[in-house]
Design a protein around this motif. Structure first.
Motif, short mmCIF file in Angstrom:
data_model
loop_
_atom_site.label_atom_id
_atom_site.label_comp_id
_atom_site.label_asym_id
_atom_site.label_seq_id
_atom_site.Cartn_x
_atom_site.Cartn_y
_atom_site.Cartn_z
N UNK A 259 -4.92 0.37 5.60
CA UNK A 259 -5.32 -0.27 4.35
C UNK A 259 -4.09 -0.54 3.48
N UNK A 260 -3.20 0.44 3.39
CA UNK A 260 -1.96 0.27 2.63
C UNK A 260 -1.11 -0.84 3.24
N UNK A 261 -1.13 -0.93 4.57
CA UNK A 261 -0.39 -1.99 5.26
C UNK A 261 -0.91 -3.37 4.84
N UNK A 262 -2.23 -3.51 4.73
CA UNK A 262 -2.81 -4.79 4.30
C UNK A 262 -2.36 -5.14 2.89
N UNK B 296 9.67 -4.77 2.64
CA UNK B 296 8.53 -3.91 2.32
C UNK B 296 7.69 -3.62 3.56
N UNK B 297 7.48 -4.64 4.40
CA UNK B 297 6.56 -4.46 5.52
C UNK B 297 7.17 -3.68 6.69
N UNK B 298 8.46 -3.85 6.93
CA UNK B 298 9.09 -3.14 8.05
C UNK B 298 9.02 -1.62 7.87
N UNK B 299 9.40 -1.06 6.69
CA UNK B 299 9.26 0.39 6.52
C UNK B 299 7.82 0.86 6.67
N UNK B 300 6.85 0.03 6.22
CA UNK B 300 5.44 0.41 6.32
C UNK B 300 5.01 0.48 7.78
N UNK B 301 5.47 -0.46 8.59
CA UNK B 301 5.13 -0.45 10.01
C UNK B 301 5.76 0.76 10.71
#
Length: 252
Positions: free
Chosen positions: A9-12, A31-36
């Motif tokens: 959900x946080x990834x979305x 932002x998205x790379x660290x989340x992945x």
């Protein structure tokens, strides 16, 4: 591999923010790379998986800008020739250049963009009515697009800032139309890199498509904002994003 539903959900939501940022500026992948990677993906797989969101957000943005009549379709071919040529060279350079060069290159690019916006705002945001140049009429713009291609093929993160400098500064597009063409270039880069990552099995489709839901929504909303916002508003949003991108690059 099992994924934490809360993190998905946080990834979305992260994708939503990144899609907005990437459409009007650049650096959303910071932002998205660290989340992945927080989901447990190794860096190379996270990099490949991230391109799913980047590709689909680009498709939404290009369609949106075209729908509102802000995409200069007649110039696409001439703009893609230097960018894709540079992209091929950049991919080769990435194979031989040490990784320690990536962060200084990214920071130098973004800081230069920030400096230009502050010192020469008319360069990056041409006054209304400024005539647009053709790529064939400006060697500087052709070189800028080629350099953007090299950089995009090399690292991709932050390439939007270089493309905007070439399209707004070199070809004198206003920031909305420059962003439209920037997304065409990004979509072209990503189509090639996505195929490569698929070939090497470096994509995890569940988190990639979940991320894409966010990036597409963010891109859709960002296009609507760009169409209604003034040139000055878009310019200062771009400046703010250069500062955010610098901070993200320092920490990640």
């Amino acid at each position: 591999m099992e994924y934490d539903p809360f993190l998905l959900v946080i990834l979305t939501l992260t994708g939503l923010v990144a899609g907005w940022i990437n459409t009007l500026a650049g650096g959303g992948s910071n932002l998205t790379l660290p989340m992945l990677m927080l989901l447990g993906l190794p860096p190379d797989v996270a990099n490949g998986t991230n391109r799913v969101g980047v590709f689909l957000q680009g498709a939404v943005a290009v369609r949106g800008f075209h729908h509102y009549g802000r995409l200069d379709t007649q110039s696409i071919t001439s703009i893609l020739v230097p960018t894709l040529s540079g992209g091929a060279i950049g991919a080769v350079v990435a194979a031989v250049m040490p990784n320690v060069a990536l962060k200084p290159l990214l920071l130098g690019t973004i800081l230069t963009m920030s400096f230009i916006i502050l010192v020469r705002p008319g360069f990056i945001a041409p006054p209304e009515g400024t005539p647009v140049r053709k790529v064939s009429e400006s060697r500087g713009a052709w070189l800028g697009l080629f350099v953007a291609g090299v950089y995009g093929g090399f690292v991709q993160a932050g390439v939007g800032f270089i493309l905007l400098a070439a399209l707004s500064g070199g070809l004198r597009y206003d920031l909305v139309r420059a962003n439209a063409l920037k997304m065409v270039c990004t979509l072209s880069f990503t189509s090639v890199s996505l195929a490569v990552f698929i070939w090497f099995d470096q994509i995890r489709w569940l988190p990639g498509l979940i991320l894409a839901v966010g990036t597409m929504a963010g891109s859709y909303l960002s296009v609507k904002f760009a169409i209604r916002a003034s040139q000055n508003t878009v310019k200062w949003f771009l400046f703010a994003m250069t500062l955010v991108a610098c901070a993200a690059a320092l920490f990640f």
